[in-house]
Design a protein around this motif. Structure first.
Motif, PDB file in Angstrom:
ATOM      1  N   GLY A   8      36.588  37.386  18.343  1.00  0.00           N
ATOM      2  CA  GLY A   8      38.240  38.196  18.885  1.00  0.00           C
ATOM      3  C   GLY A   8      38.843  39.207  18.205  1.00  0.00           C
ATOM      4  O   GLY A   8      39.168  39.885  19.370  1.00  0.00           O
ATOM      5  N   MET A   9      37.822  39.971  17.377  1.00  0.00           N
ATOM      6  CA  MET A   9      38.482  41.080  17.218  1.00  0.00           C
ATOM      7  C   MET A   9      37.634  42.612  17.520  1.00  0.00           C
ATOM      8  O   MET A   9      38.015  43.344  17.787  1.00  0.00           O
ATOM      9  N   ALA A  10      36.543  42.429  16.435  1.00  0.00           N
ATOM     10  CA  ALA A  10      35.348  42.839  17.687  1.00  0.00           C
ATOM     11  C   ALA A  10      34.881  42.916  18.276  1.00  0.00           C
ATOM     12  O   ALA A  10      33.676  43.965  18.526  1.00  0.00           O
ATOM     13  N   GLY A  11      34.808  42.282  18.993  1.00  0.00           N
ATOM     14  CA  GLY A  11      33.477  41.927  19.897  1.00  0.00           C
ATOM     15  C   GLY A  11      33.739  42.403  20.560  1.00  0.00           C
ATOM     16  O   GLY A  11      34.805  43.126  21.294  1.00  0.00           O
ATOM     17  N   GLY A  12      33.429  42.169  21.843  1.00  0.00           N
ATOM     18  CA  GLY A  12      33.401  42.356  23.637  1.00  0.00           C
ATOM     19  C   GLY A  12      35.254  41.848  24.080  1.00  0.00           C
ATOM     20  O   GLY A  12      35.961  41.493  23.331  1.00  0.00           O
ATOM     21  N   MET A  13      34.827  42.618  25.209  1.00  0.00           N
ATOM     22  CA  MET A  13      35.801  42.396  26.265  1.00  0.00           C
ATOM     23  C   MET A  13      35.911  40.681  26.788  1.00  0.00           C
ATOM     24  O   MET A  13      37.224  40.267  27.540  1.00  0.00           O
ATOM     25  N   GLY A  14      35.350  40.023  26.177  1.00  0.00           N
ATOM     26  CA  GLY A  14      35.304  39.154  27.094  1.00  0.00           C
ATOM     27  C   GLY A  14      35.350  38.731  28.826  1.00  0.00           C
ATOM     28  O   GLY A  14      34.589  39.620  29.608  1.00  0.00           O
ATOM     29  N   GLY A  15      36.342  37.769  29.404  1.00  0.00           N
ATOM     30  CA  GLY A  15      35.728  37.915  30.584  1.00  0.00           C
ATOM     31  C   GLY A  15      36.877  39.515  31.938  1.00  0.00           C
ATOM     32  O   GLY A  15      36.537  39.935  32.230  1.00  0.00           O
ATOM     33  N   TRP A  16      37.518  39.939  30.712  1.00  0.00           N
ATOM     34  CA  TRP A  16      38.615  41.650  31.016  1.00  0.00           C
ATOM     35  C   TRP A  16      37.024  42.348  31.814  1.00  0.00           C
ATOM     36  O   TRP A  16      37.716  43.377  32.695  1.00  0.00           O
ATOM     37  N   LEU A  17      36.316  42.288  31.493  1.00  0.00           N
ATOM     38  CA  LEU A  17      34.958  43.393  31.383  1.00  0.00           C
ATOM     39  C   LEU A  17      34.370  42.803  32.568  1.00  0.00           C
ATOM     40  O   LEU A  17      34.591  44.301  34.166  1.00  0.00           O
ATOM     41  N   PHE A  18      34.793  41.650  33.423  1.00  0.00           N
ATOM     42  CA  PHE A  18      34.299  42.221  35.237  1.00  0.00           C
ATOM     43  C   PHE A  18      35.673  42.280  35.953  1.00  0.00           C
ATOM     44  O   PHE A  18      36.061  42.875  36.981  1.00  0.00           O
ATOM     45  N   PHE A  20      38.848  43.676  35.142  1.00  0.00           N
ATOM     46  CA  PHE A  20      39.664  45.015  35.115  1.00  0.00           C
ATOM     47  C   PHE A  20      39.363  45.730  36.391  1.00  0.00           C
ATOM     48  O   PHE A  20      40.117  45.937  37.388  1.00  0.00           O
ATOM     49  N   PRO A  21      37.643  45.961  36.677  1.00  0.00           N
ATOM     50  CA  PRO A  21      37.644  46.765  37.812  1.00  0.00           C
ATOM     51  C   PRO A  21      37.805  46.200  39.151  1.00  0.00           C
ATOM     52  O   PRO A  21      38.811  47.082  40.332  1.00  0.00           O
ATOM     53  N   LEU A  22      38.300  44.168  38.910  1.00  0.00           N
ATOM     54  CA  LEU A  22      38.533  44.010  40.437  1.00  0.00           C
ATOM     55  C   LEU A  22      39.513  44.100  40.336  1.00  0.00           C
ATOM     56  O   LEU A  22      41.018  44.894  41.816  1.00  0.00           O
ATOM     57  N   VAL A  23      40.669  44.548  39.687  1.00  0.00           N
ATOM     58  CA  VAL A  23      41.983  44.603  39.185  1.00  0.00           C
ATOM     59  C   VAL A  23      42.904  45.917  39.732  1.00  0.00           C
ATOM     60  O   VAL A  23      43.902  46.046  41.137  1.00  0.00           O
ATOM     61  N   ALA A  24      41.700  46.490  39.568  1.00  0.00           N
ATOM     62  CA  ALA A  24      42.204  48.266  39.579  1.00  0.00           C
ATOM     63  C   ALA A  24      41.691  48.014  41.787  1.00  0.00           C
ATOM     64  O   ALA A  24      42.358  49.103  42.147  1.00  0.00           O
ATOM     65  N   LEU A  25      40.478  47.929  41.502  1.00  0.00           N
ATOM     66  CA  LEU A  25      40.018  48.508  43.070  1.00  0.00           C
ATOM     67  C   LEU A  25      41.120  47.913  44.281  1.00  0.00           C
ATOM     68  O   LEU A  25      41.454  48.090  45.024  1.00  0.00           O
ATOM     69  N   PHE A  26      41.871  45.947  43.843  1.00  0.00           N
ATOM     70  CA  PHE A  26      42.780  46.262  44.654  1.00  0.00           C
ATOM     71  C   PHE A  26      43.796  46.058  44.372  1.00  0.00           C
ATOM     72  O   PHE A  26      44.449  47.082  45.501  1.00  0.00           O
ATOM     73  N   THR A  27      44.288  47.534  43.080  1.00  0.00           N
ATOM     74  CA  THR A  27      45.207  47.851  43.248  1.00  0.00           C
ATOM     75  C   THR A  27      45.756  49.385  43.960  1.00  0.00           C
ATOM     76  O   THR A  27      46.040  49.709  44.673  1.00  0.00           O
ATOM     77  N   VAL A  28      44.154  49.641  43.881  1.00  0.00           N
ATOM     78  CA  VAL A  28      43.950  51.086  44.951  1.00  0.00           C
ATOM     79  C   VAL A  28      44.215  50.333  46.474  1.00  0.00           C
ATOM     80  O   VAL A  28      44.589  51.574  46.843  1.00  0.00           O
ATOM     81  N   SER A  29      43.078  49.921  46.354  1.00  0.00           N
ATOM     82  CA  SER A  29      43.396  49.658  48.078  1.00  0.00           C
ATOM     83  C   SER A  29      45.040  48.670  48.445  1.00  0.00           C
ATOM     84  O   SER A  29      45.057  49.307  50.254  1.00  0.00           O
ATOM     85  N   ALA A  30      46.173  48.023  48.126  1.00  0.00           N
ATOM     86  CA  ALA A  30      47.056  48.053  48.161  1.00  0.00           C
ATOM     87  C   ALA A  30      47.925  49.037  48.622  1.00  0.00           C
ATOM     88  O   ALA A  30      48.605  48.894  49.140  1.00  0.00           O
ATOM     89  N   LEU A  31      47.782  50.317  47.711  1.00  0.00           N
ATOM     90  CA  LEU A  31      48.320  51.064  47.601  1.00  0.00           C
ATOM     91  C   LEU A  31      47.652  52.094  49.128  1.00  0.00           C
ATOM     92  O   LEU A  31      49.231  53.028  49.665  1.00  0.00           O
ATOM     93  N   LEU A  32      46.733  52.149  49.219  1.00  0.00           N
ATOM     94  CA  LEU A  32      46.365  53.142  50.542  1.00  0.00           C
ATOM     95  C   LEU A  32      46.996  52.326  51.829  1.00  0.00           C
ATOM     96  O   LEU A  32      47.325  52.678  52.391  1.00  0.00           O
ATOM     97  N   ALA A  33      46.789  51.016  51.602  1.00  0.00           N
ATOM     98  CA  ALA A  33      47.155  50.363  53.098  1.00  0.00           C
ATOM     99  C   ALA A  33      48.511  50.240  53.054  1.00  0.00           C
ATOM    100  O   ALA A  33      49.509  50.939  54.338  1.00  0.00           O
ATOM    101  N   VAL A  34      49.831  50.024  52.151  1.00  0.00           N
ATOM    102  CA  VAL A  34      50.485  49.915  52.488  1.00  0.00           C
ATOM    103  C   VAL A  34      51.539  51.532  52.446  1.00  0.00           C
ATOM    104  O   VAL A  34      52.385  52.104  52.873  1.00  0.00           O
ATOM    105  N   GLY A  35      50.392  52.814  52.089  1.00  0.00           N
ATOM    106  CA  GLY A  35      50.374  54.489  52.865  1.00  0.00           C
ATOM    107  C   GLY A  35      50.309  54.767  53.466  1.00  0.00           C
ATOM    108  O   GLY A  35      51.175  55.300  54.668  1.00  0.00           O
ATOM    109  N   LEU A  36      49.735  54.021  54.866  1.00  0.00           N
ATOM    110  CA  LEU A  36      48.883  54.124  56.099  1.00  0.00           C
ATOM    111  C   LEU A  36      50.108  53.404  56.470  1.00  0.00           C
ATOM    112  O   LEU A  36      50.397  54.160  58.119  1.00  0.00           O
TER     113      LEU A  36
END
Length: 111
Positions: A8-18, A20-36
């Motif tokens: 819990g406190m000093a341990g790893g990121m748990g499920g967020w390890l996988f 977070f990159p997917l959420v970041a990729l989705f956000t960047v893709s959505a922003l690019l699509a809206v811009g285009l």
């Protein structure tokens, strides 16, 4: 034994390890699509705006298009059409009238 050294406190990121990159990729893709999409819409508005008419379009054709699009009522269309037809008919008269006015002006200057 769990204390602070547990996952819990000093341990790893748990499920967020996988996740977070997917959420970041989705956000960047959505922003690019809206811009285009926004850029394409703006480009279409400036190219084919409602006020921009074809240079080959006659005034009567423009009135017919505006009436068909519902921009003009029937009474407005008829009044504007009559004005345009009178203007087309008077174009030839104006040219003859200007040609007749020139000799009169020359005669006045000759005096």
């Amino acid at each position: 034994m769990g204390g602070m050294a547990g996952s819990g406190m000093a341990g790893g990121m748990g499920g967020w390890l996988f996740a977070f990159p997917l959420v970041a990729l989705f956000t960047v893709s959505a922003l690019l699509a809206v811009g285009l999409v926004g850029i394409k819409l703006l480009a279409n508005e400036t190219d084919d705006g409602p006020d921009a008419s074809d240079p080959d379009e006659t005034p009567v054709e423009r009135l017919q298009r505006r009436y068909a699009a519902g921009e003009l009522t029937e009474a407005e269309f008829e009044r504007a059409l009559e004005r345009e037809l009178e203007r087309e008919g008077s174009d030839g008269v104006d040219e003859r009238g200007a040609a007749e006015a020139e000799p009169a002006g020359e005669a006045a200057r000759a005096r």
